[in-house]
Motif scaffolding. Structure first.
Motif, mmCIF file in Angstrom:
data_model
loop_
_atom_site.group_PDB
_atom_site.id
_atom_site.type_symbol
_atom_site.label_atom_id
_atom_site.label_comp_id
_atom_site.label_asym_id
_atom_site.label_seq_id
_atom_site.Cartn_x
_atom_site.Cartn_y
_atom_site.Cartn_z
ATOM 1 N N VAL B 99 38.162 40.967 43.522
ATOM 2 C CA VAL B 99 38.287 41.214 44.966
ATOM 3 C C VAL B 99 37.318 40.275 45.681
ATOM 4 O O VAL B 99 36.112 40.343 45.446
ATOM 5 C CB VAL B 99 37.915 42.677 45.309
ATOM 6 C CG1 VAL B 99 37.969 42.928 46.809
ATOM 7 C CG2 VAL B 99 38.826 43.641 44.564
ATOM 8 N N LEU B 125 33.334 40.657 45.304
ATOM 9 C CA LEU B 125 32.657 41.859 45.814
ATOM 10 C C LEU B 125 31.959 42.614 44.681
ATOM 11 O O LEU B 125 32.611 43.036 43.716
ATOM 12 C CB LEU B 125 33.684 42.771 46.503
ATOM 13 C CG LEU B 125 33.134 44.098 47.035
ATOM 14 C CD1 LEU B 125 32.121 43.871 48.145
ATOM 15 C CD2 LEU B 125 34.273 44.980 47.545
ATOM 16 N N SER B 128 32.589 46.839 43.861
ATOM 17 C CA SER B 128 33.778 47.411 43.219
ATOM 18 C C SER B 128 33.405 48.143 41.932
ATOM 19 O O SER B 128 32.397 47.846 41.296
ATOM 20 C CB SER B 128 34.768 46.301 42.849
ATOM 21 O OG SER B 128 35.206 45.625 43.986
ATOM 22 N N ALA B 129 34.280 49.069 41.540
ATOM 23 C CA ALA B 129 34.119 49.680 40.227
ATOM 24 C C ALA B 129 34.516 48.667 39.166
ATOM 25 O O ALA B 129 35.483 47.922 39.332
ATOM 26 C CB ALA B 129 34.997 50.917 40.124
#
Lengths: 112, 236
Positions: B99, B125, B128-129
């Motif tokens: 992402v 990013l 994020s997980a």
């Protein structure tokens, strides 16, 4: 249906009223933000119990038209401020995610 | 030793850009902290600068990261050496979804040197997980010789309790809770040491919560032994 139509539903509280009144095209029920980011469709009402500022960021990124917090979870001020900055409607209900999804699904199919 | 094991640098998009490794080490020394862990979201890339800054200001460092597991639990992985932290960073980075960073929405993610000069911006990013589960992340942390500590488990978001609903068995070296709940959580989880830390995202918050650990040295083995023997006292 518009976001403002969601606001008039019985038992729905508008927590952040300064929003862009977009069409609600679908619903998306999820409590995992990574899943929302990957799969929520543009123009959806995000139905979730994740009441915090990151939910607004992710909903905006996914193009959601609004966020519905279920189970009347407390909503922190920073989430309301983030939604205001994004002009995203933020709603709350005592319904759970399933009940809210059923309600929205019924309304969306009645309008098809 | 007075320890704050949960501090974010400017690399975390949600942290202040004032949180350079130098500023963190300087503030920590000024506040009488002996040991500080650098724990950016899903990244240990500012750890080398942090090592140099801690040497400069006379603070003991732990190098680590706050991983976001696939369940969206935040967990601390803490190491006493840069090589292990870098290996953990690579393992976590490889499982981050691609992402792109939306810096306007989430904030910047600069990697900096010991003087605060920006070396690069991470473009994926970091919030994020990852695709790594809680169980996998714990196992990998311990394989690499690190301390594994679930973050702020009492919080209503991104915590083990909010995401899973209970504490599954795992190789926890301690549990981090908010200062107000430390007593209650010691009672709730008597089998695990309970610590508090600041989770600082701005300079003013560094050391706002810390604990005293009577450890014989800064090596993970010594820290783990001190935790197990409950040689710790919590300050808020």
């Amino acid at each position: 249906m518009k976001a403002s139509d969601v606001a008039t539903l019985d038992g729905v509280e508008t927590v952040q009223p300064d929003y862009e009144n977009r069409d609600i095209l679908a619903g998306y029920a999820s409590d995992l933000l990574s899943d929302v980011m990957a799969h929520a469709p543009e123009g959806c009402l995000l139905i979730t119990i994740q009441a915090h500022g990151n939910t607004v960021s992710v909903a905006s990124l996914a193009g959601a038209a609004g966020v519905m917090i279920c189970n009347r979870r407390p909503i922190p001020d920073d989430m309301i401020a983030a939604a205001r900055a994004e002009r995203l409607p933020l709603f709350r209900t005592a319904r759970n995610q399933f009940e809210m999804s059923c309600l929205l699904g019924g309304l969306l199919s009645a309008r098809e | 030793m007075k320890a704050d094991w949960h501090v974010h640098s400017c690399l975390s998009p949600c942290a202040s850009l004032d949180m350079s490794p130098d500023r963190i080490a300087r503030e920590a020394a000024a506040r009488g902290l002996d040991m500080v862990a650098l724990t950016d979201h899903n990244s240990a890339r500012n750890a080398p600068a942090f090592a140099a800054c801690c040497r400069r200001h006379g603070v003991l460092p732990l190098f680590g990261l706050e991983a976001v597991t696939s369940e969206e639990c935040h967990v601390l992985a803490l190491f006493d050496n840069l090589a292990a932290a870098a290996e953990m960073d690579a393992w976590v980075s490889a499982a981050l979804p691609p992402v792109p960073l939306d810096a306007e929405r989430f904030g910047d993610q600069p990697v900096v040197d010991e003087h605060g000069v920006i070396l690069e911006q991470i473009e994926i990013l970091l919030l994020s997980a990852t695709g790594r589960s809680l169980e996998e992340t714990g196992r990998r942390t311990r394989e690499l010789g690190g301390l594994f500590i679930p973050s702020h488990i009492d919080r209503p978001s991104f915590s083990i309790e909010s995401q899973i609903g209970f504490l599954p068995p795992g190789p926890y070296d301690a549990l981090e809770v908010s200062p107000a709940h430390a007593g209650a959580y010691r009672t709730r989880y008597p089998d695990h040491p309970v610590i508090v830390s600041s989770d600082a995202h701005v300079p003013e918050a560094i050391g706002s919560a810390f604990f005293d650990l009577a450890a014989d040295g800064p090596a993970v083995s010594e820290l783990r032994a001190a935790l197990r023997q409950r040689r710790l006292r919590i300050h808020t």
